[in-house]
Design a protein around this motif. Structure first.
Motif, short mmCIF file in Angstrom:
data_model
loop_
_atom_site.label_atom_id
_atom_site.label_comp_id
_atom_site.label_asym_id
_atom_site.label_seq_id
_atom_site.Cartn_x
_atom_site.Cartn_y
_atom_site.Cartn_z
N ALA A 69 36.04 42.51 42.11
CA ALA A 69 36.19 42.39 40.68
C ALA A 69 36.00 41.02 40.26
CB ALA A 69 37.70 42.56 40.51
N ILE A 70 36.10 39.92 41.56
CA ILE A 70 35.69 38.53 41.26
C ILE A 70 34.25 38.37 41.10
CG2 ILE A 70 36.23 36.35 42.31
CD1 ILE A 70 38.66 37.35 43.73
N GLN A 71 33.44 39.07 41.95
CA GLN A 71 31.78 38.96 42.06
C GLN A 71 31.56 39.66 40.58
OE1 GLN A 71 31.23 41.20 45.62
NE2 GLN A 71 30.97 39.32 47.00
N GLU A 72 32.30 40.53 40.02
CA GLU A 72 31.67 41.02 38.77
C GLU A 72 32.40 40.27 37.41
OE1 GLU A 72 32.80 44.99 38.90
OE2 GLU A 72 31.27 45.75 40.33
N ASN A 73 32.90 39.19 37.88
CA ASN A 73 33.41 38.30 37.02
C ASN A 73 34.65 38.84 36.00
OD1 ASN A 73 31.81 36.05 37.71
ND2 ASN A 73 30.06 36.82 36.30
N MET A 88 44.35 34.91 38.75
CA MET A 88 43.84 34.38 37.42
C MET A 88 42.59 35.29 37.15
SD MET A 88 45.15 31.17 36.88
CE MET A 88 44.29 29.88 36.17
N PRO A 89 42.67 35.20 35.56
CA PRO A 89 43.22 34.90 34.75
C PRO A 89 44.67 35.91 34.76
CG PRO A 89 41.26 35.73 33.85
CD PRO A 89 41.10 35.84 35.28
N ARG A 90 45.74 35.53 34.15
CA ARG A 90 47.04 36.28 34.80
C ARG A 90 47.09 37.53 34.22
NH1 ARG A 90 52.81 33.85 33.41
NH2 ARG A 90 52.04 34.01 31.39
N ARG A 91 46.75 38.02 33.14
CA ARG A 91 46.71 39.37 32.65
C ARG A 91 45.83 40.32 33.35
NH1 ARG A 91 47.02 39.23 26.98
NH2 ARG A 91 49.09 39.07 27.39
N GLU A 92 44.60 40.00 33.45
CA GLU A 92 43.56 40.77 34.33
C GLU A 92 43.88 40.91 35.78
OE1 GLU A 92 41.51 38.98 30.56
OE2 GLU A 92 43.25 38.41 31.77
N ALA A 93 44.61 40.01 36.35
CA ALA A 93 45.09 40.05 37.55
C ALA A 93 46.14 41.02 37.85
CB ALA A 93 45.52 38.55 38.26
#
Length: 405
Positions: free
Chosen positions: A153-157, A319-324
């Motif tokens: 999910a981080i790699q896909e921004n 982070m971002p809070r909602r997405e996490a």
């Protein structure tokens, strides 16, 4: 007529009396010691039904607040009202005469209970406190997969950082003593918020949190950004520590978030100190402190405002809070309950101190469920993150398994 002789109690005996008072009252209670303090405090509300309150800290009566990780539908938190309050200094011997009147009255018609009897009452009272865990949350393969999904999910921004959690359940040994366990935790972790709270039919928890969420005393508001974790090694771990770019950036991210909260409410005057390395148990973290004068800046309700903006912090969610938060709801697979929520005394002795509920265990039946999370970034190695959660579980686990050490 027999003459009354005041007996001096050892620290452990006083704690034992406090546990006896709490557990035989049938109500809710909390016992704690703040970081870098020698004062043990207890609040006790002997009504059986747990109380819930709105998060307007400034208007609350004195007490102890307990809020789960997830927001509640009613936006409320559990609250243990300080119908009865007592504090004592660990450095001074305490005689039975110095116990408050309510404690003397309650204890006058009770036999003194042994640690085994207290353990027995505890187990009977927590039988109804269902453990909020699933098979999944105990499973290593599930956690490894969770970290891999996080990295993807981080790699896909979609995310910058996410903090998946897991549980580990251990059995409570027959030699377990609540007072010895709490005492050992206080001695081993002088910089942590050592706490125990019991809400009938809701939960019974014990922990040593390294992280202050917010604190207010008089006109002064403080908060901190804590991130990065490594094992303390060598004779002088604070001197020999080296931080990687990943850890330095992770901590800077948390500091930037706090500053963005200040900006959001147009608060311009704050002091920032750090980052510096701090020791929490046998782990090292990077920490910055923020300090604000609420009177000079015209923010008398800053405690409640910042609590709303800061929780859940990037250290427990991402982070971002909602997405996490949405990512964890989708993939984590269990209810964190009070782990990574917030707890602490409110309006007691002129101050409010709220901590993130980390390094903590839920006690139920004959078992303790330990909780730990790991900060996942793009460079995370799933196996290493699992090891980090093992280390964090150890922090409380070892005291439950060997209470005398």
């Amino acid at each position: 007529m027999h003459t009354h002789v005041a007996t001096n109690h050892t620290k452990s005996e006083v704690l034992q009396l406090l546990f006896q008072l709490g557990l035989t009252s049938g109500g809710s209670f909390a016992i704690w010691r703040k970081p870098k303090s020698n004062t043990v405090e207890i609040v006790l509300n002997d009504t059986a039904e747990p109380v819930k309150v709105d998060l307007n800290l400034e208007n609350l009566e004195p007490g102890f607040i307990v809020h789960p990780f997830a927001d509640q539908a009613d936006k409320k938190a559990f609250f243990i009202k300080a119908n009865k309050y007592f504090s004592f200094d660990l450095d001074k011997p305490l005689s039975s005469d110095e116990l408050p009147e309510w404690a003397k009255v309650q204890l006058s018609n009770q036999e003194r209970l042994s640690p085994e009897e207290i353990r027995e009452i505890l187990i009977n009272q927590t039988l109804s406190g269902k453990a909020k865990k699933t098979e999944m949350s105990e499973d290593k393969a599930h956690f490894i997969h969770l970290v891999q999904e996080g990295v993807r999910a981080i790699q896909e921004n979609h995310l910058e950082k996410v903090v998946p959690a897991r549980t580990k359940t251990i059995s409570i040994p027959s030699s377990f003593s609540l007072s010895c366990t709490l005492m050992s935790m206080m001695e081993s972790y002088p910089n942590a918020f050592i706490n125990f709270f019991h809400l009938p039919h809701v939960g019974t928890w014990i922990g040593a949190s390294p992280e202050t969420l917010i604190e207010t005393k008089g006109d002064i508001f403080t908060t901190m950004s804590l991130a990065g974790t490594q094992k303390a090694t060598g004779d002088n771990p604070l001197k020999s520590v080296a931080w990687t770019q990943k850890e330095i950036e992770e901590q800077a991210l948390v500091s930037r978030y706090i500053v963005s909260c200040f900006k959001k409410i147009r608060l311009r005057e704050y002091e920032e100190h750090g980052p510096k390395t701090v020791l929490a148990g046998n782990l090292l973290h990077l920490k910055s402190d923020f300090r604000i004068n609420m009177r000079e800046t015209g923010f008398p309700e800053l405690g409640s405002i910042m609590l709303g903006l800061l929780h859940p912090t990037s250290a427990v969610c991402g982070m971002p809070r909602r997405e996490a938060h949405d990512f964890l709801q989708e993939f984590e697979g269990f209810d964190r309950s009070f782990f990574s929520g917030f707890i602490g005394p409110v309006n007691i002795q002129g101050s409010t101190s709220i901590y993130v509920n980390l390094r903590t265990a839920s006690l139920h039946d004959n078992k303790a469920t330990l909780y730990a999370g790991a900060g996942v970034t793009e460079d995370s190695d799933p196996e290493k993150e699992w090891e980090e959660t093992e280390l964090k579980c150890q922090i409380i686990g070892k005291f439950i398994q060997n209470p005398s050490t």
